[in-house]
Design an enzyme around this catalytic site. Sequence first.
Site, mmCIF file in Angstrom:
data_model
loop_
_atom_site.group_PDB
_atom_site.id
_atom_site.type_symbol
_atom_site.label_atom_id
_atom_site.label_comp_id
_atom_site.label_asym_id
_atom_site.label_seq_id
_atom_site.Cartn_x
_atom_site.Cartn_y
_atom_site.Cartn_z
ATOM 1 N N ARG A 45 1.338 -10.100 0.593
ATOM 2 C CA ARG A 45 2.557 -10.700 1.183
ATOM 3 C C ARG A 45 2.289 -11.183 2.605
ATOM 4 O O ARG A 45 3.102 -11.004 3.511
ATOM 5 C CB ARG A 45 3.701 -9.681 1.172
ATOM 6 C CG ARG A 45 4.153 -9.292 -0.230
ATOM 7 C CD ARG A 45 5.149 -8.156 -0.186
ATOM 8 N NE ARG A 45 5.528 -7.733 -1.522
ATOM 9 C CZ ARG A 45 6.704 -8.000 -2.096
ATOM 10 N NH1 ARG A 45 7.607 -8.700 -1.442
ATOM 11 N NH2 ARG A 45 6.977 -7.577 -3.308
ATOM 12 N N TYR A 87 -3.927 -7.302 1.070
ATOM 13 C CA TYR A 87 -2.457 -7.324 1.070
ATOM 14 C C TYR A 87 -1.929 -8.736 0.786
ATOM 15 O O TYR A 87 -2.255 -9.683 1.494
ATOM 16 C CB TYR A 87 -1.958 -6.838 2.425
ATOM 17 C CG TYR A 87 -0.453 -6.812 2.555
ATOM 18 C CD1 TYR A 87 0.310 -5.919 1.812
ATOM 19 C CD2 TYR A 87 0.201 -7.683 3.422
ATOM 20 C CE1 TYR A 87 1.688 -5.888 1.933
ATOM 21 C CE2 TYR A 87 1.575 -7.656 3.549
ATOM 22 C CZ TYR A 87 2.311 -6.761 2.805
ATOM 23 O OH TYR A 87 3.678 -6.743 2.920
ATOM 24 N N GLU A 137 4.358 3.435 1.757
ATOM 25 C CA GLU A 137 5.473 2.653 1.220
ATOM 26 C C GLU A 137 5.538 2.735 -0.300
ATOM 27 O O GLU A 137 6.620 2.724 -0.888
ATOM 28 C CB GLU A 137 5.351 1.187 1.645
ATOM 29 C CG GLU A 137 6.491 0.322 1.130
ATOM 30 C CD GLU A 137 6.577 -1.029 1.819
ATOM 31 O OE1 GLU A 137 7.098 -1.957 1.188
ATOM 32 O OE2 GLU A 137 6.123 -1.154 2.969
ATOM 33 N N LYS A 138 4.362 2.840 -0.940
ATOM 34 C CA LYS A 138 4.309 2.846 -2.409
ATOM 35 C C LYS A 138 3.340 3.937 -2.879
ATOM 36 O O LYS A 138 2.411 4.312 -2.151
ATOM 37 C CB LYS A 138 3.839 1.494 -2.933
ATOM 38 C CG LYS A 138 4.729 0.316 -2.556
ATOM 39 C CD LYS A 138 4.177 -0.964 -3.177
ATOM 40 C CE LYS A 138 4.977 -2.186 -2.755
ATOM 41 N NZ LYS A 138 4.687 -2.593 -1.362
ATOM 42 N N ASP A 168 3.942 -1.056 4.504
ATOM 43 C CA ASP A 168 3.175 -2.300 4.420
ATOM 44 C C ASP A 168 3.114 -2.971 5.789
ATOM 45 O O ASP A 168 4.033 -2.815 6.602
ATOM 46 C CB ASP A 168 3.810 -3.251 3.400
ATOM 47 C CG ASP A 168 3.493 -2.852 1.961
ATOM 48 O OD1 ASP A 168 2.642 -1.970 1.761
ATOM 49 O OD2 ASP A 168 4.102 -3.433 1.035
ATOM 50 N N ASP A 185 4.036 -5.459 7.492
ATOM 51 C CA ASP A 185 4.934 -6.564 7.820
ATOM 52 C C ASP A 185 6.242 -5.964 8.329
ATOM 53 O O ASP A 185 6.405 -4.748 8.367
ATOM 54 C CB ASP A 185 5.172 -7.486 6.621
ATOM 55 C CG ASP A 185 5.742 -6.760 5.408
ATOM 56 O OD1 ASP A 185 6.263 -5.638 5.567
ATOM 57 O OD2 ASP A 185 5.652 -7.303 4.293
#
Length: 653
Positions: free
Chosen positions: A330, A328, A7-8, A103, A105
């Site tokens: 979030r 993580y 994702e990043k 991520d 989620d």
Amino acid sequence: MRLYIAEKPSLARAIAAVLPKPQKKYQGYIELANGDCVTWCIGHLLEQAEPADYDARYKQWRFEHLPIFPEQWQWRAKSKTASQLKAIKGLIKQATSLVHAGDPDREGQLLVDLVIEHCKTKAALKQACQRLLVSDLTPAAVARSLKQLKPNQQFAALSSSALARTRADWLYGINLTRAYTLKGQQQGYSGVLSVGRVQTPVLGLVVRRDQAIAEFVSRPFYQVEAELQTQQGERFKALWQPSEACLPYQDEDGRVLSRSLAEHVVKRIQQQPATVDTLKQQDKQQAPPLPYNLSSLQIDAAKRYGYSAKQVLDICQNLYERHTLITYPRSDSRYLPKQHHGEAPEVLAALKANSEELAKACSEADPRLRSKAWNDAKVDAHHAIIPTTKRQAAGKLGEAERRVYLLIARQYLAQFYPHYRYAHSEVTVQIAEGLFKASANQVQDLGWKVLFPRKQNDEEQTLPPLSQGQKLHCIDARVLDKQTQPPKAFTDASLLAAMTGIAKYVQDPSLKAVLKETDGLGTEATRAGILDLLFKRGFLLRQAKQIHASDSAKALVAALPELCVWPDMTAHWEQQLNAISQRQHSYQAFMQQLQSQLHQLVEQSAMVSAQAFVGLAKPAKAGRKNYARRSKAGGQRAATAKRTNKKRATAAR
């Protein structure tokens, strides 16, 4: 070639760091020694199309166009990151297998799923795609996760839930924002009156709190305090408990409103004998507080340091991505998988090395203890935010980073300390036929509370040894003059607490009962952004630590149907979205219900009187320390009525 899509960039680097070397770095990806590649998104590479992309007529904001419902949903590449999307598309064409590393989620799941879909990936490649779940960027943790790949198809429901949420937000925001902005323009209001399914109920909370404060009328009330003495000369104080005969002199909360009644009680008990009526003594204990999820961390950081939700999230992202000192961030979970308990000695050793302040506490912690935090049944895609095994001198952290890291570290450390134990005593005393009550706690073992030192309360009393039927003497009595207090204005901490504990503000009793055990208003990943957005748009204003609603916010909330400004509907949405992620509800059913509801809401907006927006043509100027604070961006938006329709549409998000 196996292709990992992170994702990043930070996650991509962490994955590559534990894969075969030597490696070659290219524009947009890393090639491994075995020919596999690791690439990355830069957050969202795709964004939803604007209304005008579906139909050129929608460039004009007109009532007759509403509601807008796209027949075929479209996504478009974000211009700033188009080159990275192109690089990923080229790599997917060469790949023989894919690993989804978004991520852990629902947003992370959808983000990478959309990229794979947008790149027209072959069906067989999509079907065989695997899912990598990483919540800790330390090499050992990433290597462990790489050995636990799962079929990406297992997470399809999570992706559907996120897709439903993002499309529902688009429909709700685009249609109602246009409807109410047009209403405002009829009275010369030059700003965008944005409406959102989460932001507007949050605004409603603040508007109603401001109204309650403005309308509050303080009333005096009275208590009677008796000072009692044992035959051994030991003293303690007790408060009068009014009987049923006093009901005509009390308010709805049982407070005595008659000073003459309180004075009469004082006269009756002065220098009178007293008797211990009941005595309850109980040994109690309190378990350590659970490790943090994002909201609970944001609330504590706001209370202690005055940090906003967005500041805390940004700090956590740094601690996670740049320093790899926490897991993580979030996360909506406050629990940990049982397998993590075995890593406790290594984590405690890292904390001891990272912080002189916690070194002694780490040495005294008992890693053999297992608190209720370790519970596999309560861990889903991600677990609580805890420190990693990474060792890094605290001097490398900024002050805000150090503070937040220590908050997370202490909360984790508490899991390896015994329960706080205390003796609770409660006594009732009869004086001249009146009942008086006193209570006290006697600490037996501070346990985990040694990690959270507090100032001693000099007024906190202890009770002497007492027994039922014991004779006492009332040596003094006094009337305590009190005043009812208005509700407190929201702060960052209390507004976040309201969003997470939204059941308290829900009107529907059946929904209230369900929500006590489920989601709040918004998600861990979105709450900070929602509050930040409301400030930027000038709907929320700061006065020191207090948060208030602007005049335009009050007008908007007054004009909207109750359905839009109370959290019931949004809470119901969150409940359904969660059900979709659990395969207990369908995307199609959710969207059909939403479209029907939006038709009704748009029809209602057409009947709203534009008089609600009279006098709001020029919103208050910016000024961070002023009650009438507006963000620079919000002030600029409201300063002119000649904004382009494209910018209007963007502001409607």
